[in-house]
Design an enzyme around this catalytic site. Sequence first.
Site, PDB file in Angstrom:
ATOM      1  N   TYR A   1      11.103   4.525  15.337  1.00  0.00           N
ATOM      2  CA  TYR A   1      10.444   3.744  16.057  1.00  0.00           C
ATOM      3  C   TYR A   1      10.084   4.338  17.432  1.00  0.00           C
ATOM      4  O   TYR A   1      10.373   5.628  17.543  1.00  0.00           O
ATOM      5  CB  TYR A   1      11.529   2.604  16.630  1.00  0.00           C
ATOM      6  CG  TYR A   1      12.660   2.881  17.503  1.00  0.00           C
ATOM      7  CD1 TYR A   1      13.743   3.774  16.795  1.00  0.00           C
ATOM      8  CD2 TYR A   1      12.670   2.672  18.893  1.00  0.00           C
ATOM      9  CE1 TYR A   1      14.665   4.497  17.588  1.00  0.00           C
ATOM     10  CE2 TYR A   1      13.825   3.108  19.490  1.00  0.00           C
ATOM     11  CZ  TYR A   1      14.577   3.980  18.862  1.00  0.00           C
ATOM     12  OH  TYR A   1      15.602   4.475  19.698  1.00  0.00           O
TER      13      TYR A   1
ATOM     14  N   ARG B   1       5.162  12.051  17.913  1.00  0.00           N
ATOM     15  CA  ARG B   1       6.134  11.844  17.832  1.00  0.00           C
ATOM     16  C   ARG B   1       6.647  11.000  16.613  1.00  0.00           C
ATOM     17  O   ARG B   1       7.391  11.326  15.644  1.00  0.00           O
ATOM     18  CB  ARG B   1       7.291  11.711  18.849  1.00  0.00           C
ATOM     19  CG  ARG B   1       8.926  12.066  18.646  1.00  0.00           C
ATOM     20  CD  ARG B   1       9.680  11.680  19.738  1.00  0.00           C
ATOM     21  NE  ARG B   1       9.488  10.383  20.524  1.00  0.00           N
ATOM     22  CZ  ARG B   1      10.178  10.047  21.574  1.00  0.00           C
ATOM     23  NH1 ARG B   1      10.953  10.940  22.197  1.00  0.00           N
ATOM     24  NH2 ARG B   1      10.112   8.802  21.765  1.00  0.00           N
TER      25      ARG B   1
ATOM     26  N   ARG C   1      16.364  -3.050  -3.895  1.00  0.00           N
ATOM     27  CA  ARG C   1      17.412  -2.166  -3.222  1.00  0.00           C
ATOM     28  C   ARG C   1      17.806  -1.166  -4.256  1.00  0.00           C
ATOM     29  O   ARG C   1      18.718  -1.518  -5.339  1.00  0.00           O
ATOM     30  CB  ARG C   1      18.733  -2.947  -2.754  1.00  0.00           C
ATOM     31  CG  ARG C   1      19.589  -2.023  -2.080  1.00  0.00           C
ATOM     32  CD  ARG C   1      20.678  -2.811  -1.434  1.00  0.00           C
ATOM     33  NE  ARG C   1      21.541  -1.979  -0.554  1.00  0.00           N
ATOM     34  CZ  ARG C   1      22.407  -1.032  -1.270  1.00  0.00           C
ATOM     35  NH1 ARG C   1      22.529  -0.625  -2.400  1.00  0.00           N
ATOM     36  NH2 ARG C   1      23.267  -0.190  -0.139  1.00  0.00           N
TER      37      ARG C   1
ATOM     38  N   HIS D   1      18.700   3.515  -3.512  1.00  0.00           N
ATOM     39  CA  HIS D   1      18.868   4.594  -2.407  1.00  0.00           C
ATOM     40  C   HIS D   1      17.389   5.429  -2.536  1.00  0.00           C
ATOM     41  O   HIS D   1      16.590   5.447  -1.389  1.00  0.00           O
ATOM     42  CB  HIS D   1      19.993   5.440  -2.539  1.00  0.00           C
ATOM     43  CG  HIS D   1      21.221   4.683  -1.993  1.00  0.00           C
ATOM     44  ND1 HIS D   1      21.866   3.841  -2.584  1.00  0.00           N
ATOM     45  CD2 HIS D   1      21.957   5.194  -0.738  1.00  0.00           C
ATOM     46  CE1 HIS D   1      23.162   3.449  -1.982  1.00  0.00           C
ATOM     47  NE2 HIS D   1      23.073   4.343  -0.794  1.00  0.00           N
TER      48      HIS D   1
ATOM     49  N   LYS E   1      13.734  10.113  15.392  1.00  0.00           N
ATOM     50  CA  LYS E   1      13.852   8.919  16.468  1.00  0.00           C
ATOM     51  C   LYS E   1      14.049   7.641  15.155  1.00  0.00           C
ATOM     52  O   LYS E   1      13.158   6.885  15.308  1.00  0.00           O
ATOM     53  CB  LYS E   1      12.832   8.532  17.264  1.00  0.00           C
ATOM     54  CG  LYS E   1      13.200   7.655  18.460  1.00  0.00           C
ATOM     55  CD  LYS E   1      12.136   7.501  19.581  1.00  0.00           C
ATOM     56  CE  LYS E   1      12.411   6.635  20.402  1.00  0.00           C
ATOM     57  NZ  LYS E   1      13.397   6.875  21.408  1.00  0.00           N
TER      58      LYS E   1
ATOM     59  N   GLU F   1      23.327  14.380  25.274  1.00  0.00           N
ATOM     60  CA  GLU F   1      22.332  13.358  25.905  1.00  0.00           C
ATOM     61  C   GLU F   1      23.091  11.918  25.985  1.00  0.00           C
ATOM     62  O   GLU F   1      24.272  11.725  25.519  1.00  0.00           O
ATOM     63  CB  GLU F   1      21.338  13.480  24.977  1.00  0.00           C
ATOM     64  CG  GLU F   1      21.313  12.838  23.808  1.00  0.00           C
ATOM     65  CD  GLU F   1      20.002  12.842  22.768  1.00  0.00           C
ATOM     66  OE1 GLU F   1      18.786  13.058  23.444  1.00  0.00           O
ATOM     67  OE2 GLU F   1      20.358  12.928  21.489  1.00  0.00           O
TER      68      GLU F   1
ATOM     69  N   LEU G   1      17.378  13.757  20.703  1.00  0.00           N
ATOM     70  CA  LEU G   1      16.231  13.278  20.594  1.00  0.00           C
ATOM     71  C   LEU G   1      15.423  13.820  21.726  1.00  0.00           C
ATOM     72  O   LEU G   1      15.851  13.809  22.756  1.00  0.00           O
ATOM     73  CB  LEU G   1      16.105  11.787  20.626  1.00  0.00           C
ATOM     74  CG  LEU G   1      15.017  10.954  20.210  1.00  0.00           C
ATOM     75  CD1 LEU G   1      14.107  10.791  21.239  1.00  0.00           C
ATOM     76  CD2 LEU G   1      14.264  11.346  18.860  1.00  0.00           C
TER      77      LEU G   1
END
Lengths: 279, 279
Positions: B31, B50, B98, B100, B146, B178, B202
């Site tokens: 995101y 990014r 579903r 993995h 991110k 951070e 990040l």
Amino acid sequence: MQVYLNGRYIDHSEAMIPVDDRGFLFADGVYEVVRIYGGRAFLMQPHMRRLRAGLAALHIEGDVEDSLTDVAERLIRDNGVDGDGTIYIQVTRGVAPRRHAFPDPAVSPSVYVFAKPFKQYPDDYFNTGVAAVSVPDTRWTRCDIKSIALLPNVLANQQAHRAGAFEALFVKDGVLIEGSHSNLFGVLDGTLLTYPSCNYILSGITRTLVLEMARELGIPAAEAPIPWDRIDDVEELFLSGTTTEVMPVARVDDRVIGGGTRGPVTTRLQQAYSKRARG
Amino acid sequence: MQVYLNGRYIDHSEAMIPVDDRGFLFADGVYEVVRIYGGRAFLMQPHMRRLRAGLAALHIEGDVEDSLTDVAERLIRDNGVDGDGTIYIQVTRGVAPRRHAFPDPAVSPSVYVFAKPFKQYPDDYFNTGVAAVSVPDTRWTRCDIKSIALLPNVLANQQAHRAGAFEALFVKDGVLIEGSHSNLFGVLDGTLLTYPSCNYILSGITRTLVLEMARELGIPAAEAPIPWDRIDDVEELFLSGTTTEVMPVARVDDRVIGGGTRGPVTTRLQQAYSKRARG
């Protein structure tokens, strides 16, 4: 397929969640996968206990888990899952405008459940074993919570998949930890070893059962890590898990484990597992 | 509010995703949050770079990011965001049963975007500073991605929230890393310090801008960690981030930082930031 979503039984194709669900935005939730044998949920109670512990760890309030056994039974019936199957349960903190901290006041958790037939893995996987790859353990330090923040597991599992292997084994600080969606056992110097139950592993329901069966069978066992630099001395290696059951690992990267096929301790535990699960 | 979901502009209340979205099941996505000043996206290009890097790291294919600048501009216009605001962009691997490992063949990524007004934090936060708490860094080792696997950040941020603080500061191996949703800068022995850009943080767009502004202003700066045991010697401390901008930290746990209010380096960087952002 009928699924359960927030109190309603609906067709899977209609099961939609709002984009503001904190499961979608923040991986803010937990899940369980329960095995069905002969149309009946296996070890439902320990799975529910673990779910409850996970919800408590995340401070997700609400008695969501109380009704889940009934929900699962109805889904098994309505979908005609009379043989092997799996139940999937996911609970997230609920729907709220995006901000990191918990919604205040709390919102209702989102609950999603499905039950469907499970096609058992090929017999070979259980008879001669599967291949695995070793990968660095990139995960967070609360792996004891069965959270849906599974991105590291996805990336590790994909690495195995790409290498034609069944599972990725996390290695951390020089020892084998567990698989991307299974626990790991090995026989070293005649003792059955598995990584101790702590914040670095998901304490599997099948893992606990394996330790219990080992005790019953008089197999010497200890909760202790398997050092990666002793991989060539490991006599047997196997995975444990809800769908994996007790599955021998014949190879890790380019190393052949033990005799390169299922060993005697694994065989005994498989037989004991089969008796418990299939009666 | 109009939002964008998979090619369609729809009302936010109608924006629903299938339960099989890998964002919901696996946190398998990334995101971005972009700031809007005076109705215009600020530093959109670095955010898009990014995002592209994150998608590449997760092997999420597709040219999803090409059109996102246009999407954002349309949402800003249609929702009348003519002052301060934020754009939120989330891309997941898409919808698939579903398991993995990645869906094979690949499915279309899911793309969700909204733009809405942002109510600036109170002036006090910027003038005299906020409180923070220190927390152990429980996160995975790929914080440079991110990702939406934000559960550790949520739990840390909630800990701050519960303590009446604005931010939680991750401490790992004895150094400050951070915040749960911001980067951290400190002035120690006259030098501006921030944790080096690597897999443990990040690398914030605002963080990069702060380093650039420090260079322009002739403020001595280095990418080096702030040791936790030197917290009492830290002269100034501030957070940087898309909504946080440049925000002084006046207190960490029970320690007063520097003079207990905004320091001169922070003030200079705030002024420089304001000039860049608001012209």
